[in-house]
Scaffold this active site. Structure first.
Site, short mmCIF file in Angstrom:
data_model
loop_
_atom_site.label_atom_id
_atom_site.label_comp_id
_atom_site.label_asym_id
_atom_site.label_seq_id
_atom_site.Cartn_x
_atom_site.Cartn_y
_atom_site.Cartn_z
N LYS A 1 10.65 -2.46 45.09
CA LYS A 1 10.99 -3.74 45.71
C LYS A 1 10.20 -4.05 46.98
O LYS A 1 9.92 -5.21 47.30
CB LYS A 1 12.49 -3.78 46.02
N ASP B 1 21.09 -6.38 45.99
CA ASP B 1 21.91 -5.37 45.34
C ASP B 1 21.60 -4.00 45.93
O ASP B 1 22.23 -3.01 45.57
CB ASP B 1 21.63 -5.33 43.84
#
Length: 415
Positions: free
Chosen positions: A80, A127
């Site tokens: 990410k 998340d």
């Protein structure tokens, strides 16, 4: 004894000719080279490995299985950071009015740059892994960060975000509720949102995030070439809001055009918004609601990114929706490899695609049309991305050590 039907669902798509125009615009190889040029300037940046799982491939009757291991990306244990850091770079570049030639990571750290920009507060919902990447990139560049998480986010993931200096707010709802709340609070407080999902009027930054992911795809393709493979024949990629999937599929579609691989998108069945959008099949993205209660925390998203869906709907060959035990099985396969295959530490979201392939190829009669549609055979070279490592140690041990989320007995390995 085997069940009459494998308990995951899939949708098959056929095209007279795939439309690569948006993929060419957003994910062409020059954009990937620009992203990689930025990432290479980050201190401690290293290329992550691409592993062949040759023994597993032989067991499953395909030529080879390759896994790009993003658990080794910087100190973040996840892919990410590639998107978040590049989006922050592009945001600051635009604010400063500098070209790529004038802009550098070193300049972003300079006193002159900070005097011009002041201290910026970046914000996002997450998340877990995206928020950690934004927190890391913000701290590295001397800026502040506020991250919003949903109520089911584990303490380990929250603490990992806090470890990089971010303030963390827990929202009493699911991921999509956190996205809405951070947008409200950012407008009120003058924060800059770095979100990997898009909405009307907010597409530029999510596009930059997706483009940041192409660094790892350029790496993977060069690594494959170094092993003597021209390209993968199949690419399996997991989806939450769809940003990673659009980046991966868009890159390979743009690079190979008519000779592109077959693309498979895999989601948890309790948060299958991309699958649902394909099922409704009206060309628009569609939301799924509820608690989105899946062990695949990084994929627990109910609202697709519209810009990601615009790419995916033109290119994906099969959409697959799976139960949680498929991801747990994938984690165990990677953690306990066949002889001579490398061990790969993968979290729930990272392993679900391999778990899906294993289930397909060990229950061939129940997946015959899917396998035939994709043309998977002894000549197939299949690429996966392990998007995360062990990001929730307690749950990781429960799955690997204690057998949490077991495979139903009727699907136990027979070979």
């Amino acid at each position: 004894m085997h069940a009459e039907k494998l308990d995951f669902e899939y949708i098959l798509k056929s095209y007279e000719k795939k439309d690569t125009s948006l993929a060419d615009k957003l994910f062409n190889v020059n954009i990937a080279r620009t992203a990689r040029n930025f990432h290479r300037q980050i201190p401690t940046f290293r290329q992550t490995p691409l592993y062949p799982l040759s023994q597993l491939a032989d067991m499953l009757g395909v030529e080879n299985i390759f896994i790009k291991d993003e658990s080794q990306r910087l100190e973040l244990n996840s892919f990410k950071v590639m998107g978040g850091s590049f989006a922050i770079y592009r945001f600051l570049q635009k604010k400063l009015g500098l070209s790529d030639k004038e802009m550098s990571y070193k300049y972003l750290l300079s006193k002159d740059c900070h005097d011009k920009l002041g201290t910026i507060t970046f914000a996002s919902a997450t998340d877990g892994n995206h928020g950690k990447g934004i927190a890391w990139a913000s701290r590295m560049l001397g800026h502040k960060c506020n991250i919003y998480v949903h109520r089911e986010t584990s303490e380990a993931r929250i603490n990992a975000i806090k470890a990089f200096g971010a303030n963390v707010t827990v929202v009493n709802g699911n991921y999509d509720d956190a996205v809405r709340q951070v947008a409200i609070d950012a407008e009120k407080n003058g924060w800059e949102i770095i979100s990997d999902t898009s909405w009307p009027g907010y597409t530029e930054i999510p596009t930059w995030i997706m483009q940041g992911y192409t660094t790892m795809l350029l790496e993977a393709q060069e690594q494959l070439s170094g092993m003597g493979y021209f390209k993968p024949t199949h690419v399996f990629v997991q989806a939450g809001v769809g940003a990673l999937a659009a980046s991966v599929i868009g890159f390979y579609a743009s690079l190979f055009k008519e000779d592109m691989p077959k693309f498979v998108v895999v989601e948890p069945n309790k948060a299958a918004c991309i699958y649902e959008s394909a099922k409704i099949n009206d060309g628009n993205p569609h939301t799924v609601t509820g608690d989105l209660d899946t062990i695949m925390a990084g994929l627990a998203c109910g609202e697709p990114s519209p810009i990601a869906w615009s790419v995916l709907k033109e290119l994906v060959d099969a959409y697959v929706s799976v139960p949680d035990y498929i991801a747990a099985r994938g984690m165990r396969i990677l953690a306990t490899p066949l002889k001579d295959d490398p061990m790969v530490i993968s979290g729930e979201s990272g392993a679900v695609t391999l778990g899906a392939l294993y289930s397909m190829l060990t229950e061939k009669e129940m997946c015959k049309d899917l396998i035939e549609h994709l043309g998977i055979d002894k000549h197939s070279q299949i690429l996966f991305i392990n998007t995360e490592g062990n990001t929730d140690p307690k749950h990781f041990r429960q799955i690997i050590w204690d057998g949490c989320d077991p495979v139903p007995k009727e699907y136990w390995t027979q070979r």
